[in-house]
Design a protein around this motif. Structure first.
Motif, PDB file in Angstrom:
ATOM      1  N   SER A   1      18.069  44.748 -63.888  1.00 21.25           N
ATOM      2  CA  SER A   1      18.542  46.492 -64.337  1.00 21.25           C
ATOM      3  C   SER A   1      17.665  47.133 -63.838  1.00 21.25           C
ATOM      4  CB  SER A   1      18.361  46.462 -65.461  1.00 21.25           C
ATOM      5  OG  SER A   1      18.030  47.831 -65.114  1.00 21.25           O
TER       6      SER A   1
ATOM      7  N   HIS B   1      26.115  46.706 -65.228  1.00 19.73           N
ATOM      8  CA  HIS B   1      27.229  45.354 -64.774  1.00 19.73           C
ATOM      9  C   HIS B   1      27.448  45.070 -63.403  1.00 19.73           C
ATOM     10  CE1 HIS B   1      28.648  46.543 -69.326  1.00 19.73           C
ATOM     11  NE2 HIS B   1      29.304  47.859 -69.084  1.00 19.73           N
TER      12      HIS B   1
ATOM     13  N   ASP C   1      26.056  52.026 -68.081  1.00 21.93           N
ATOM     14  CA  ASP C   1      25.632  51.053 -67.571  1.00 21.93           C
ATOM     15  C   ASP C   1      26.643  50.542 -66.769  1.00 21.93           C
ATOM     16  OD1 ASP C   1      23.822  50.720 -69.893  1.00 21.93           O
ATOM     17  OD2 ASP C   1      24.921  49.696 -71.759  1.00 21.93           O
TER      18      ASP C   1
ATOM     19  N   GLU D   1      20.845  41.619 -68.430  1.00 23.99           N
ATOM     20  CA  GLU D   1      20.411  42.129 -67.722  1.00 23.99           C
ATOM     21  C   GLU D   1      18.574  42.325 -67.927  1.00 23.99           C
ATOM     22  OE1 GLU D   1      20.578  44.861 -71.391  1.00 23.99           O
ATOM     23  OE2 GLU D   1      21.758  43.317 -70.585  1.00 23.99           O
TER      24      GLU D   1
ATOM     25  N   SER E   1      23.353  56.690 -68.781  1.00 26.58           N
ATOM     26  CA  SER E   1      24.037  55.553 -69.438  1.00 26.58           C
ATOM     27  C   SER E   1      25.610  54.277 -69.885  1.00 26.58           C
ATOM     28  CB  SER E   1      23.318  55.307 -71.118  1.00 26.58           C
ATOM     29  OG  SER E   1      22.063  55.978 -70.734  1.00 26.58           O
TER      30      SER E   1
END
Length: 280
Positions: free
Chosen positions: A89, A82, A78, A40, A76
Motif C-alpha cells: 500500500s 487493488h 482502495d 495489502e 478511501s
C-alpha cells in the motif's frame, strides 16, 4: 527507537481483544496465507508508481522516485491496493513507538487497551516492547496478534509487558500448514505450548477454509493438542469462517463454510472441555 512501517491504526476496535481497543497494523509478513484477508499488509512498497496513475483523486504522486500520499485528497476507495502487484500500500507511514503512541493516547479515556497486528508484528519485537512499555505506564492492556512463526521463548522481555498473544493455528498438520502458508507449523505449536506455560496464551484462532485443507480433522487434532494446555491455563478459541472479501482474486474461489458446519466444529471442541468458544 526502532522505526517500523505502519499500515494503519484503527482507533476503536471491538474484535481485536477484550473491550474497546486501538488496533495497530504493521506492514510486512513472513508467510503467504492463501486466504489472507489483508494482503495489502504483506509486502513493502517498491515505489513502482503503478498506483499513482490509477488514483482517481490525485492523492498519490511521485517525488524523487518515491510515492507520496496526500491523505487530504484520499476518499478511501482502495484503488491503490487493488492495483498493487506487490501486496502493499502507498498509504503506509514510517513511525517509531512514540509517534504511534501519540495517536493511541487520543483514545485513552475510551479504550481498554491496544492490540498490534500485521502483517506479522513479531518481526519487530523491539518496537512492540517500546510501544507496550508506554501503554502499560498509562494502564492500558497490551495484546499481540501473531501467526506464531516467530519464537516467543526468545522474547521474554516483550512478554513481560504483554498481557498475552492471539495465536493463529492455520492447520494442525504441518504439511497442510505448508500448503496454506508455504511454511510448516512446528514453531507455531511450540509457541502455543510455551505461551500457555507462562500464562500468555490469550486466544487460539483457526480460519475454516473448506477444500483448502481438512478442516474437521485439523480441529480434532488441534483439540487433542490444546486440551492439556487449556486445563492448566484457560484461553479462548475462535473459529473464523473464510470469506472472500479482501482476498486476492486467485485465492477467492474457496467455498464459505455455513453456520451449521462451524457449530459442528465448535461441538467437537466443546467435547474436549473447551468452554470459551467464539464463532465468527
Amino acid at each position: 527507537m526502532e522505526k517500523v512501517v505502519v499500515n494503519k491504526i484503527i482507533p476503536f476496535s471491538s474484535v481485536d481483544g477484550p473491550g474497546n481497543r486501538t488496533a495497530v497494523f504493521l506492514q510486512g509478513c513472513n508467510i503467504n496465507c492463501r486466504y489472507c484477508h489483508n494482503p495489502e499488509t504483506r509486502g513493502m512498497c517498491t515505489n513502482c508508481g503503478e498506483c499513482v496513475a490509477k488514483c482517481p483523486t490525485g492523492a498519490l504522486s511521485i517525488e524523487n522516485k518515491t510515492v507520496k500520499y496526500d491523505s487530504s485528497k484520499c476518499v478511501s476507495c482502495d484503488t491503490c491496493i487493488h492495483v498493487c502487484r506487490h501486496d502493499s500500500s502507498p498509504r503506509t507511514k514510517v513511525m517509531d513507538a512514540y509517534e504511534v503512541y501519540d495517536m493511541i493516547k487520543k483514545q485513552i479515556p475510551f479504550i481498554r487497551g491496544i492490540t498490534v497486528s500485521g502483517g506479522e508484528c513479531m518481526l519487530h519485537p523491539k518496537f512492540l516492547k517500546e510501544l507496550f512499555t508506554l501503554a502499560v505506564e498509562d494502564g492500558l492492556g497490551t495484546l499481540i496478534d501473531s501467526n506464531g512463526t516467530i519464537d516467543f521463548s526468545k522474547e521474554k522481555e516483550l512478554l513481560e509487558v504483554s498481557d498475552g498473544v492471539m495465536l493463529d493455528i492455520k492447520a494442525f498438520s504441518s504439511e497442510e500448514h505448508k500448503k496454506i502458508t508455504d511454511f510448516g507449523n512446528e514453531i507455531v505449536l511450540k509457541n502455543a505450548q510455551f505461551l500457555s506455560s507462562c500464562g500468555k496464551l490469550y486466544e487460539v484462532r483457526a480460519v475454516i477454509v473448506p477444500t483448502l485443507y481438512d478442516t474437521k480433522e485439523s480441529i480434532i487434532q488441534m483439540g487433542k493438542f490444546l486440551k492439556p494446555l487449556y486445563e492448566k491455563n484457560k484461553f479462548r478459541i475462535k473459529i473464523i469462517a473464510y470469506r472472500p472479501m479482501g482476498v486476492r482474486e486467485k485465492y477467492s474461489h474457496y467455498p464459505v463454510p455455513d453456520q451449521e458446519y462451524l457449530h459442528e466444529l465448535a461441538e467437537i471442541l466443546k467435547n474436549y472441555g473447551f468452554e470459551d468458544l467464539i464463532i465468527i
